[in-house]
Design a protein around this motif. Structure first.
Motif, PDB file in Angstrom:
ATOM      1  N   PHE A 447      -7.363 -44.503-111.373  1.00  0.00           N
ATOM      2  CA  PHE A 447      -7.656 -45.921-110.704  1.00  0.00           C
ATOM      3  C   PHE A 447      -7.024 -45.900-109.700  1.00  0.00           C
ATOM      4  CE2 PHE A 447      -8.759 -46.640-115.135  1.00  0.00           C
ATOM      5  CZ  PHE A 447     -10.128 -47.156-115.223  1.00  0.00           C
ATOM      6  N   THR A 448      -7.340 -47.185-108.784  1.00  0.00           N
ATOM      7  CA  THR A 448      -6.604 -47.212-107.416  1.00  0.00           C
ATOM      8  C   THR A 448      -5.149 -47.132-107.349  1.00  0.00           C
ATOM      9  OG1 THR A 448      -8.443 -48.969-106.863  1.00  0.00           O
ATOM     10  CG2 THR A 448      -6.572 -48.967-105.566  1.00  0.00           C
ATOM     11  N   SER A 449      -4.826 -46.164-106.614  1.00  0.00           N
ATOM     12  CA  SER A 449      -3.185 -45.939-106.346  1.00  0.00           C
ATOM     13  C   SER A 449      -3.137 -45.094-105.212  1.00  0.00           C
ATOM     14  CB  SER A 449      -2.844 -45.210-107.536  1.00  0.00           C
ATOM     15  OG  SER A 449      -3.352 -43.796-107.534  1.00  0.00           O
ATOM     16  N   PRO A 450      -1.896 -44.960-104.622  1.00  0.00           N
ATOM     17  CA  PRO A 450      -1.492 -43.968-103.500  1.00  0.00           C
ATOM     18  C   PRO A 450      -2.263 -42.560-103.778  1.00  0.00           C
ATOM     19  CG  PRO A 450       0.153 -45.548-103.466  1.00  0.00           C
ATOM     20  CD  PRO A 450      -0.747 -45.757-104.915  1.00  0.00           C
ATOM     21  N   SER A 451      -2.012 -42.298-105.088  1.00  0.00           N
ATOM     22  CA  SER A 451      -2.514 -40.849-105.259  1.00  0.00           C
ATOM     23  C   SER A 451      -4.227 -40.666-105.059  1.00  0.00           C
ATOM     24  CB  SER A 451      -2.271 -40.509-106.734  1.00  0.00           C
ATOM     25  OG  SER A 451      -0.813 -40.516-106.950  1.00  0.00           O
ATOM     26  N   VAL A 452      -4.878 -41.557-105.236  1.00  0.00           N
ATOM     27  CA  VAL A 452      -6.278 -41.678-104.887  1.00  0.00           C
ATOM     28  C   VAL A 452      -6.363 -41.213-103.450  1.00  0.00           C
ATOM     29  CG1 VAL A 452      -8.362 -42.701-104.658  1.00  0.00           C
ATOM     30  CG2 VAL A 452      -6.865 -43.022-106.908  1.00  0.00           C
ATOM     31  N   THR A 453      -5.816 -41.945-102.662  1.00  0.00           N
ATOM     32  CA  THR A 453      -5.922 -41.789-101.175  1.00  0.00           C
ATOM     33  C   THR A 453      -5.440 -40.298-100.796  1.00  0.00           C
ATOM     34  OG1 THR A 453      -5.443 -44.227-100.621  1.00  0.00           O
ATOM     35  CG2 THR A 453      -5.373 -42.609 -98.911  1.00  0.00           C
ATOM     36  N   LEU A 454      -4.275 -40.056-101.430  1.00  0.00           N
ATOM     37  CA  LEU A 454      -3.901 -38.626-100.931  1.00  0.00           C
ATOM     38  C   LEU A 454      -4.717 -37.638-101.707  1.00  0.00           C
ATOM     39  CD1 LEU A 454       0.045 -39.420-101.775  1.00  0.00           C
ATOM     40  CD2 LEU A 454      -0.822 -38.893 -99.397  1.00  0.00           C
ATOM     41  N   PHE A 455      -5.407 -37.773-102.631  1.00  0.00           N
ATOM     42  CA  PHE A 455      -6.341 -36.783-103.284  1.00  0.00           C
ATOM     43  C   PHE A 455      -7.433 -36.800-102.300  1.00  0.00           C
ATOM     44  CE2 PHE A 455      -9.434 -35.965-106.859  1.00  0.00           C
ATOM     45  CZ  PHE A 455      -9.373 -34.503-106.521  1.00  0.00           C
ATOM     46  N   ALA A 456      -8.022 -37.631-101.778  1.00  0.00           N
ATOM     47  CA  ALA A 456      -9.034 -37.864-100.817  1.00  0.00           C
ATOM     48  C   ALA A 456      -8.779 -37.022 -99.663  1.00  0.00           C
ATOM     49  CB  ALA A 456      -9.685 -39.093-100.593  1.00  0.00           C
ATOM     50  N   ALA A 457      -7.494 -37.164 -98.983  1.00  0.00           N
ATOM     51  CA  ALA A 457      -6.937 -36.498 -98.003  1.00  0.00           C
ATOM     52  C   ALA A 457      -6.941 -34.844 -97.945  1.00  0.00           C
ATOM     53  CB  ALA A 457      -5.681 -37.028 -97.463  1.00  0.00           C
ATOM     54  N   CYS A 458      -6.455 -34.440 -99.256  1.00  0.00           N
ATOM     55  CA  CYS A 458      -6.154 -32.956 -99.767  1.00  0.00           C
ATOM     56  C   CYS A 458      -7.646 -32.494 -99.640  1.00  0.00           C
ATOM     57  CB  CYS A 458      -5.520 -32.998-101.026  1.00  0.00           C
ATOM     58  SG  CYS A 458      -3.754 -33.244-100.971  1.00  0.00           S
ATOM     59  N   GLN A 459      -8.560 -33.256-100.517  1.00  0.00           N
ATOM     60  CA  GLN A 459      -9.999 -32.701-100.407  1.00  0.00           C
ATOM     61  C   GLN A 459     -10.478 -32.365 -98.949  1.00  0.00           C
ATOM     62  OE1 GLN A 459     -11.238 -35.889-103.468  1.00  0.00           O
ATOM     63  NE2 GLN A 459     -12.317 -34.104-104.172  1.00  0.00           N
ATOM     64  N   THR A 460     -10.394 -33.533 -98.129  1.00  0.00           N
ATOM     65  CA  THR A 460     -10.828 -33.441 -96.718  1.00  0.00           C
ATOM     66  C   THR A 460     -10.338 -32.340 -96.276  1.00  0.00           C
ATOM     67  OG1 THR A 460     -11.284 -35.972 -96.829  1.00  0.00           O
ATOM     68  CG2 THR A 460     -11.407 -34.624 -94.896  1.00  0.00           C
ATOM     69  N   LEU A 461      -9.152 -31.949 -96.123  1.00  0.00           N
ATOM     70  CA  LEU A 461      -8.403 -31.048 -95.504  1.00  0.00           C
ATOM     71  C   LEU A 461      -8.866 -29.782 -96.174  1.00  0.00           C
ATOM     72  CD1 LEU A 461      -6.064 -30.150 -93.656  1.00  0.00           C
ATOM     73  CD2 LEU A 461      -4.476 -30.103 -95.364  1.00  0.00           C
ATOM     74  N   ASP A 462      -9.187 -29.289 -97.487  1.00  0.00           N
ATOM     75  CA  ASP A 462      -9.538 -28.313 -97.823  1.00  0.00           C
ATOM     76  C   ASP A 462     -10.828 -27.874 -97.216  1.00  0.00           C
ATOM     77  OD1 ASP A 462      -9.034 -26.251 -99.917  1.00  0.00           O
ATOM     78  OD2 ASP A 462     -11.060 -26.872-100.479  1.00  0.00           O
ATOM     79  N   ILE A 463     -11.749 -28.949 -97.097  1.00  0.00           N
ATOM     80  CA  ILE A 463     -13.088 -28.909 -96.406  1.00  0.00           C
ATOM     81  C   ILE A 463     -13.011 -28.248 -95.060  1.00  0.00           C
ATOM     82  CG2 ILE A 463     -15.092 -29.926 -95.706  1.00  0.00           C
ATOM     83  CD1 ILE A 463     -15.003 -31.275 -98.031  1.00  0.00           C
ATOM     84  N   LEU A 464     -12.088 -28.879 -94.264  1.00  0.00           N
ATOM     85  CA  LEU A 464     -12.077 -28.482 -93.014  1.00  0.00           C
ATOM     86  C   LEU A 464     -11.088 -27.448 -92.301  1.00  0.00           C
ATOM     87  CD1 LEU A 464     -10.852 -32.098 -91.468  1.00  0.00           C
ATOM     88  CD2 LEU A 464     -13.119 -31.186 -91.624  1.00  0.00           C
TER      89      LEU A 464
END
Length: 661
Positions: A447-464
């Motif tokens: 559920f909503t937490s700073p970890s959700v935002t960091l996870f999204a950033a890690c996923q995006t970085l992996d794509i880029l």
């Protein structure tokens, strides 16, 4: 008889809420002479506060002299003379219009006033450095930075305006507590509007922009404001990349605006100004809105890829995700939590036990055993989300399934994702399959937490930064399909229901993206379109995923048909990854790749390919004669050259480093 002005003043007095500390400061200041310098963004309530100061002073028996710089002729001698009164109060509003006379006001005008006067200056800019540099003014002056209303004061205002309580939280969220915006939104609601965001009120947006940016000197200055609204933070370098010339001058102008603040990584506008600029451009010029968003994103992407610091890359992405999420209508994307109290890091000694403990607590012992299994075998796959103390507060893991094919049966999740990839476009030799298998926050699960935002950033970085040799990225870390499917669909990841798997009593849906069908450039274009409100499909149908034998056959056909356009246009290589990623695309891209590849061969083979296929001037038999080869020897050399050229092109297709031959 009461005049209309008195009636208006009474109504304004009833609507005034909050600012208790500022009013208390003024009451105390009435006891002795001095200067109060109030500054804040346009529409934040400076003039209303001066109205209250005037009432407080009059009630205390003080004479009040008011001056609004908007009413003055452009000459300093129009400033009022304050005389003939015991301890007068002088209130100067809209002081930013007197910027050119600031030195005169400080050095001549104010010192000429009676010694017992209390002066209040209100403007958009804080006092210039010379005010503070003078020890005398520094001792007499108190500076008040006026900000938006606190939530409690905002609710008091809405109650006074007879707005139903069920609307309070929404209107405060839309306005961010900015008094002028809140007042305009209340008026819109009274006229029947039911806004969800500021974008639903284009008349309010228009009014705010007119009030805030009428002074923009040129269209380029207006464009800079729009860039500032799109970018999480704006730097001079970003402006140069997006707008070109005059970036330094435009950045300096941006720094002077009252609704633009400075942070450690650059400039950013107040939330209400950002929302107003964003909503206005989206409504007024949707095509330019999408174009500007793409240009800003491209500049940010270049900055992310140029950085060698993962922490900086993640922070840039977090800023962007938080900003984009605030404009999303998808629940899991809306206002993602900022991460000031957490950061993403790689696995360290001592992280294993906390990771296993949080996994066991949220997802059971079996899932915890699988996390321990992959911690031992692919520790580099793990991101750890830490509190500022360094303690793990969450984690995620992206497994390299291609490297672990022999071990996949141990983990039903990894096996299901690998099976989906093989059944829907098997990875070709040299291609990778990456799978996000785990994600958790210690305190909030998924559920909503700073970890959700960091996870999204890690996923995006992996794509880029993943490189061109990734065939698939799969996401099988979420345990709630209904909560996350719209988010992942908007990122071009399609549900794979046949790949859903169970661990213990929990089921995990799988979402998948084939990068050979939609590469990163196309993916970014799709994401930008979705953020701008378009509903384009995430993939271009017809992109070819050729096996190595099919690819080799297509290369031979392309060489044969290179000078027969009506036949070449049907070649599947034109829909291959290497051609789609080429800057020109189409037949010209294929011809350029064949020419470049031929140039990488050893000289005799390169010459043979050039004379036979690239620039044929005669028959192959005569080419053999000019090369002083028998026709059989020529054909062996030709086939060897084509094979080496095919190997070079295949390496480009699957994202490997081509070798010369």
């Amino acid at each position: 008889m009461t005049v209309l002005g008195e009636r208006l003043q009474e109504l304004r007095r009833r609507s005034f809420v909050g600012r208790d500390s500022e009013v208390s400061l003024f009451r105390d200041a009435l006891a002795e002479p001095g200067l109060i310098f109030v500054h804040g963004a346009g529409g934040v309530g400076k003039s209303a506060l001066l109205e209250v100061f005037a009432d407080v002073a009059a009630t205390a028996g003080r004479s009040v002299v008011r001056v609004d710089a908007r009413q003055l002729r452009l000459a300093p001698d129009t400033m009022p003379t304050v005389t003939g009164s015991d301890r007068p109060v002088l209130l100067i509003d809209t002081y930013e219009l007197l910027a050119d006379s600031d030195d005169w006001v400080r050095e001549e005008y104010l010192p000429s006033l009676p010694g017992d006067v209390l002066v209040v200056i209100a403007g958009r800019q804080p006092p210039r450095p010379l005010w503070r540099a003078d020890p005398a003014w520094r001792d007499l002056m108190r500076v008040v930075a006026l900000d938006n209303l606190r939530p409690g004061d905002g609710r008091r205002y809405l109650a006074a305006q007879q707005v139903p309580p069920e609307w309070h939280d929404r209107l405060l969220a839309i306005s961010h507590g900015h008094p002028l915006t809140l007042s305009m939104v209340v008026d819109a609601v009274r006229r029947g509007a039911e806004p969800r965001t500021l974008a639903d009120l284009p008349d309010v947006v228009s009014g705010l922009l007119m009030q805030a940016i009428d002074a923009a000197p040129s269209a380029r200055h207006r464009a800079v404001l729009e860039i500032c609204a799109h970018a999480a933070v704006t730097t001079e370098e970003l402006l140069h990349e997006v707008i070109g010339a005059d970036a330094g001058e435009l950045f300096a102008w941006l720094r002077t605006l009252p609704f633009v603040d400075e942070g450690p990584r650059g400039l950013y506008p107040h939330d209400v100004a950002r929302d107003a600029l964003d909503a206005d451009l989206r409504w007024r010029a949707p095509g330019r809105y999408a174009e500007l968003k793409a240009r800003v994103s491209a500049a940010m992407l270049a900055r992310i890829r140029a950085s060698v610091d993962e922490r900086e890359q993640i922070q840039l992405l977090v800023d962007t995700i938080v900003l984009s999420g605030a404009r999303s209508k998808i629940e899991t994307c809306t206002t993602p939590p900022p991460t000031m109290q957490a950061y993403a890091d790689r696995l360290r000694d001592g992280d294993r036990d906390p990771i296993i403990a949080m996994t066991s607590a949220w997802q059971g012992e079996k899932q915890a055993e699988l996390a321990a299994y992959w911690l031992a075998r692919q520790p580099a796959a793990f991101w750890v989300f830490r509190s500022l103390s360094g303690e793990p507060r969450g984690y995620a893991a992206c497994l390299e399934l291609t490297e672990a094919e022999a071990e996949l049966d141990v983990d039903p999740g990894a096996a299901a994702m690998w099976r989906h990839a093989h059944e829907n476009g098997a990875p070709r030799p040299g291609e990778r399959v990456r799978a996000w298998r785990f994600f958790l926050d210690r305190d909030h699960g998924q559920f909503t937490s700073p970890s959700v935002t960091l996870f999204a950033a890690c996923q995006t970085l992996d794509i880029l930064i993943r490189g061109d040799n990734s065939a698939w990225t799969l996401v099988g870390a979420y345990a709630d399909a209904a909560r996350w499917d719209r988010t992942l669909a908007n990122l071009g990841f399609q549900p794979a229901p046949e790949a859903e798997y169970a661990v213990g009593d929990r089921r995990f849906p799988v979402f998948a993206h084939d990068w050979r069908r939609t590469d990163v450039t196309e993916w970014l274009r799709f994401v930008h379109a979705r953020q701008a409100g378009a509903s384009a499909p995430p993939a271009e149908p017809g992109n070819a995923i050729l096996s190595e034998p099919e690819f080799a056959s297509a290369v031979r056909d392309a060489l044969r048909d290179l000078h027969t356009p009506e036949r070449l246009r049907d070649n599947p290589l034109l829909r291959s990854r290497m051609v789609r990623q080429h800057q020109s695309g189409g037949p010209s891209a294929l011809q350029d790749l064949l020419t470049t590849g031929a140039g990488m061969l050893r000289p005799d083979l390169s010459e043979l390919v050039d004379r036979t296929f690239l620039h044929p001037a005669t028959t192959q038999e005569r080419v053999a004669q000019t090369l002083h080869l028998s026709f059989n020897t020529y054909r062996r050399h030709r086939d060897r050259a084509v094979a080496h050229l095919t190997e070079w092109l295949w390496a480009r297709e699957v994202g490997q480093q081509p070798n010369s031959a």
